[in-house]
Design a protein around this motif. Structure first.
Motif, PDB file in Angstrom:
ATOM      1  N   ARG A 140     -12.357   1.701  -8.706  1.00 34.77           N
ATOM      2  CA  ARG A 140     -12.579   1.172 -10.060  1.00 34.77           C
ATOM      3  C   ARG A 140     -11.296   0.588 -10.654  1.00 34.77           C
ATOM      4  O   ARG A 140     -11.307   0.109 -11.789  1.00 34.77           O
ATOM      5  CB  ARG A 140     -13.082   2.279 -11.000  1.00 34.77           C
ATOM      6  CG  ARG A 140     -14.426   2.851 -10.749  1.00 34.77           C
ATOM      7  CD  ARG A 140     -15.649   1.984 -11.034  1.00 34.77           C
ATOM      8  NE  ARG A 140     -15.509   0.897 -11.952  1.00 34.77           N
ATOM      9  CZ  ARG A 140     -16.206  -0.257 -11.847  1.00 34.77           C
ATOM     10  NH1 ARG A 140     -17.079  -0.442 -10.893  1.00 34.77           N
ATOM     11  NH2 ARG A 140     -16.030  -1.221 -12.729  1.00 34.77           N
TER      12      ARG A 140
ATOM     13  N   ILE B  80      -5.824  -8.166 -10.200  1.00 29.05           N
ATOM     14  CA  ILE B  80      -5.736  -9.579 -10.570  1.00 29.05           C
ATOM     15  C   ILE B  80      -6.984 -10.301 -10.063  1.00 29.05           C
ATOM     16  O   ILE B  80      -7.308 -10.236  -8.875  1.00 29.05           O
ATOM     17  CB  ILE B  80      -4.416 -10.201 -10.017  1.00 29.05           C
ATOM     18  CG1 ILE B  80      -4.321 -11.697 -10.297  1.00 29.05           C
ATOM     19  CG2 ILE B  80      -4.231  -9.967  -8.505  1.00 29.05           C
ATOM     20  CD1 ILE B  80      -3.800 -12.038 -11.626  1.00 29.05           C
TER      21      ILE B  80
ATOM     22  N   LEU C  47       1.770  -9.771  -8.150  1.00 29.44           N
ATOM     23  CA  LEU C  47       0.624  -9.241  -8.899  1.00 29.44           C
ATOM     24  C   LEU C  47      -0.346  -8.525  -7.967  1.00 29.44           C
ATOM     25  O   LEU C  47      -1.100  -7.652  -8.382  1.00 29.44           O
ATOM     26  CB  LEU C  47      -0.054 -10.359  -9.697  1.00 29.44           C
ATOM     27  CG  LEU C  47       0.856 -10.929 -10.799  1.00 29.44           C
ATOM     28  CD1 LEU C  47       0.261 -12.189 -11.419  1.00 29.44           C
ATOM     29  CD2 LEU C  47       1.129  -9.893 -11.886  1.00 29.44           C
TER      30      LEU C  47
ATOM     31  N   SER D 245      -1.387  -4.764  -8.546  1.00 30.69           N
ATOM     32  CA  SER D 245      -2.786  -4.301  -8.470  1.00 30.69           C
ATOM     33  C   SER D 245      -2.889  -3.076  -7.560  1.00 30.69           C
ATOM     34  O   SER D 245      -3.621  -2.123  -7.860  1.00 30.69           O
ATOM     35  CB  SER D 245      -3.688  -5.429  -7.957  1.00 30.69           C
ATOM     36  OG  SER D 245      -3.607  -6.561  -8.807  1.00 30.69           O
TER      37      SER D 245
ATOM     38  N   ARG E 275     -13.217   2.477 -18.663  1.00 29.94           N
ATOM     39  CA  ARG E 275     -12.281   1.379 -18.856  1.00 29.94           C
ATOM     40  C   ARG E 275     -12.882   0.051 -18.402  1.00 29.94           C
ATOM     41  O   ARG E 275     -13.533  -0.027 -17.382  1.00 29.94           O
ATOM     42  CB  ARG E 275     -10.987   1.646 -18.067  1.00 29.94           C
ATOM     43  CG  ARG E 275      -9.854   0.631 -18.328  1.00 29.94           C
ATOM     44  CD  ARG E 275      -8.959   0.473 -17.127  1.00 29.94           C
ATOM     45  NE  ARG E 275      -9.724   0.092 -15.964  1.00 29.94           N
ATOM     46  CZ  ARG E 275     -10.158  -1.146 -15.714  1.00 29.94           C
ATOM     47  NH1 ARG E 275      -9.867  -2.128 -16.528  1.00 29.94           N
ATOM     48  NH2 ARG E 275     -10.883  -1.396 -14.641  1.00 29.94           N
TER      49      ARG E 275
ATOM     50  N   VAL F  81     -14.109 -12.577 -10.834  1.00 28.96           N
ATOM     51  CA  VAL F  81     -14.372 -12.460 -12.278  1.00 28.96           C
ATOM     52  C   VAL F  81     -15.678 -13.180 -12.594  1.00 28.96           C
ATOM     53  O   VAL F  81     -15.827 -14.361 -12.272  1.00 28.96           O
ATOM     54  CB  VAL F  81     -13.210 -13.078 -13.095  1.00 28.96           C
ATOM     55  CG1 VAL F  81     -13.534 -13.068 -14.583  1.00 28.96           C
ATOM     56  CG2 VAL F  81     -11.909 -12.321 -12.830  1.00 28.96           C
TER      57      VAL F  81
ATOM     58  N   ARG G  39      -7.353 -16.416 -21.727  1.00 30.31           N
ATOM     59  CA  ARG G  39      -7.224 -17.179 -20.494  1.00 30.31           C
ATOM     60  C   ARG G  39      -8.468 -18.044 -20.285  1.00 30.31           C
ATOM     61  O   ARG G  39      -9.585 -17.593 -20.549  1.00 30.31           O
ATOM     62  CB  ARG G  39      -7.070 -16.216 -19.319  1.00 30.31           C
ATOM     63  CG  ARG G  39      -6.863 -16.913 -18.016  1.00 30.31           C
ATOM     64  CD  ARG G  39      -6.446 -15.948 -16.914  1.00 30.31           C
ATOM     65  NE  ARG G  39      -5.853 -16.732 -15.851  1.00 30.31           N
ATOM     66  CZ  ARG G  39      -4.773 -16.405 -15.173  1.00 30.31           C
ATOM     67  NH1 ARG G  39      -4.138 -15.296 -15.409  1.00 30.31           N
ATOM     68  NH2 ARG G  39      -4.300 -17.194 -14.240  1.00 30.31           N
TER      69      ARG G  39
ATOM     70  N   PHE H 184     -10.953 -19.208 -17.948  1.00 28.29           N
ATOM     71  CA  PHE H 184     -11.508 -18.966 -16.613  1.00 28.29           C
ATOM     72  C   PHE H 184     -12.602 -19.985 -16.290  1.00 28.29           C
ATOM     73  O   PHE H 184     -13.157 -19.967 -15.198  1.00 28.29           O
ATOM     74  CB  PHE H 184     -12.178 -17.585 -16.558  1.00 28.29           C
ATOM     75  CG  PHE H 184     -11.234 -16.411 -16.495  1.00 28.29           C
ATOM     76  CD1 PHE H 184     -10.661 -16.032 -15.290  1.00 28.29           C
ATOM     77  CD2 PHE H 184     -10.937 -15.662 -17.625  1.00 28.29           C
ATOM     78  CE1 PHE H 184      -9.825 -14.929 -15.218  1.00 28.29           C
ATOM     79  CE2 PHE H 184     -10.101 -14.566 -17.564  1.00 28.29           C
ATOM     80  CZ  PHE H 184      -9.546 -14.202 -16.352  1.00 28.29           C
TER      81      PHE H 184
ATOM     82  N   LEU I 281       0.802   0.255 -15.638  1.00 30.81           N
ATOM     83  CA  LEU I 281      -0.319  -0.448 -16.277  1.00 30.81           C
ATOM     84  C   LEU I 281      -1.556   0.447 -16.288  1.00 30.81           C
ATOM     85  O   LEU I 281      -2.249   0.575 -17.302  1.00 30.81           O
ATOM     86  CB  LEU I 281      -0.623  -1.765 -15.537  1.00 30.81           C
ATOM     87  CG  LEU I 281      -1.873  -2.511 -16.036  1.00 30.81           C
ATOM     88  CD1 LEU I 281      -1.701  -2.985 -17.486  1.00 30.81           C
ATOM     89  CD2 LEU I 281      -2.194  -3.712 -15.131  1.00 30.81           C
TER      90      LEU I 281
ATOM     91  N   SER J 290      -1.739 -12.317 -17.662  1.00 32.80           N
ATOM     92  CA  SER J 290      -0.753 -12.438 -16.581  1.00 32.80           C
ATOM     93  C   SER J 290      -0.310 -13.866 -16.325  1.00 32.80           C
ATOM     94  O   SER J 290       0.601 -14.090 -15.532  1.00 32.80           O
ATOM     95  CB  SER J 290      -1.258 -11.793 -15.286  1.00 32.80           C
ATOM     96  OG  SER J 290      -2.397 -12.431 -14.803  1.00 32.80           O
ATOM     97  N   GLU J 291      -0.912 -14.848 -17.024  1.00 33.40           N
ATOM     98  CA  GLU J 291      -0.459 -16.229 -16.768  1.00 33.40           C
ATOM     99  C   GLU J 291       1.016 -16.405 -17.135  1.00 33.40           C
ATOM    100  O   GLU J 291       1.715 -17.200 -16.524  1.00 33.40           O
ATOM    101  CB  GLU J 291      -1.364 -17.268 -17.446  1.00 33.40           C
ATOM    102  CG  GLU J 291      -1.524 -17.154 -18.943  1.00 33.40           C
ATOM    103  CD  GLU J 291      -2.745 -16.314 -19.348  1.00 33.40           C
ATOM    104  OE1 GLU J 291      -2.922 -15.225 -18.766  1.00 33.40           O
ATOM    105  OE2 GLU J 291      -3.479 -16.724 -20.252  1.00 33.40           O
TER     106      GLU J 291
END
Ligand SMILES: Cc1cc2nc3c(=O)[nH]c(=O)nc-3n(C[C@H](O)[C@H](O)[C@H](O)COP(=O)(O)O)c2cc1C
Length: 326
Positions: free
Chosen positions: A21, A25, A59, A63, A118, A195, A211, A213, A253, A271-272
């Motif tokens: 879970r 990224i 990243l 992760s 979360r 995503v 962001r 997407f 994080l 994160s960009e």
């Protein structure tokens, strides 16, 4: 007769299931577990790296750090300390960590329960600002991993907004970066990653733009009535720029995010500003100390708002190798 180490490996297996879970990224879930002997090995899966947005795999490692911390939280909930060695083998750099069941300790399940609640919540948050005591707790959660949590002051927000805009414009003009966004927002159901537009909100009137997407499909999550006025912005910063620093940033994080979830807050990473090098450097100058590893917006969810739909995850059989399997 029970095989020696069997109970320990079962406990680590449970922990690796909870770690499915963990946030990653673009929901790339770039890790694999290998259970062997009496311990688990967490491996980075570079076939899942975003070559345009994250060519060095920072990243990706971050992760993996979130998965590692989720596993530690699961062990703690079962009443064991996590015995973790990060990057144990110079000759096997993709081996991120070895995880063993450590000594028995008092059970703590506050963060474990937060694992299943979360979500990345990209909607505008409420007017109310998170309490100072919770922000102090989040700072402490990051520091447990040697990572600094910078809470941005009101007069730094214009610079953060400009950094987000600059990074977005840079990425939209870079074909390799656009390819990554396209690829990981158009995954099919059997892939169980990426995503989904169902968890993304379109542009709304906010101080810091979300962001973009929406390369392939329009955002489909109702942003709701939040003003985003109480939202606070934090940046996690590391001292070095080595793989172990990025793993630590991921552990931090996860710790910060599970802690704020347990306290009723919600968050989404930005994160960009890390992916575009000149922007990351500008953000570092804004902080004045440390290397920025990830930014996070966090706030009080709008009262009575629907939970964000859970993002899909790969199954344990895809990610976790049992003893005896290669
Ligand atoms: C290193 C990292 C970077 C991320 N960057 C962003 C981002 O820039 N924007 C965003 O909306 N979500 C970002 N996310 C959130 C992921 O997209 C999210 O964790 C993933 O889609 C799974 O969804 P979940 O967190 O709701 O389980 C990031 C997560 C991680 C761990």
């Amino acid at each position: 007769m029970t095989t020696p180490g069997r109970a320990e490996i079962d406990q680590v297996a449970e922990a690796s299931i909870a770690a499915l879970r963990a946030p990653s990224i673009f929901n790339t879930q770039p890790w694999r577990w290998r259970l062997t002997g009496n311990h688990g090995e967490l491996w980075a899966d570079h076939t899942r790296r975003l070559d345009g947005l994250d060519p060095h795999g920072r990243l990706l490692l971050l992760s993996c750090g979130t998965a590692l911390h989720h596993a530690a939280v699961a062990l703690l909930a079962a009443g064991y300390a996590a015995d973790i060695t990060v990057l144990p083998d110079l000759h096997r750099p993709d081996l991120v960590a070895q995880v063993r069941q450590g000594s028995p300790c008092e059970r703590h399940d506050l963060l474990y329960r937060a694992i299943y609640r979360r979500r990345t919540d990209r909607r505008p948050f409420a007017d109310a600002r998170p309490a100072g005591a919770i922000l102090a707790e989040l700072r402490f959660a990051a520091e447990r991993h040697g990572v600094r949590l910078h809470l941005l002051h009101y007069d730094q927000l214009a610079a953060l907004a400009a950094a987000v805009d600059d990074a977005g414009a840079f990425e939209r003009a870079d074909p390799a970066m656009c390819d990554d966004v396209q690829k990981w927002t158009t995954r099919t159901r059997p892939d169980r990653d990426g995503v989904s537009p169902r968890s993304v909100t379109g542009p709304t009137d906010r101080r810091i733009a979300p962001r973009d997407f929406a390369v392939a499909a329009p955002a489909a999550l109702d942003p709701g009535p939040g003003s985003d006025r109480g939202t606070v912005y934090v940046v996690l910063a590391i001292d070095g720029d080595e793989p172990r620093d990025w793993v630590a940033a991921g552990e931090a994080l996860s710790d910060v995010w599970l802690t704020l979830t347990a306290r009723g807050l919600a968050a989404s990473p930005i994160s960009e500003v890390i992916e575009v090098e000149p922007v990351r450097q500008a953000l570092g100058r804004l902080l004045g100390a440390g290397n920025p590893a990830i930014a996070l917006r966090l706030g009080v969810p709008v009262p009575d708002s629907e939970p964000v739909p859970p993002a899909v995850r790969r199954s344990g059989t895809d990610i976790i190798g049992l003893p005896g399997q290669s």
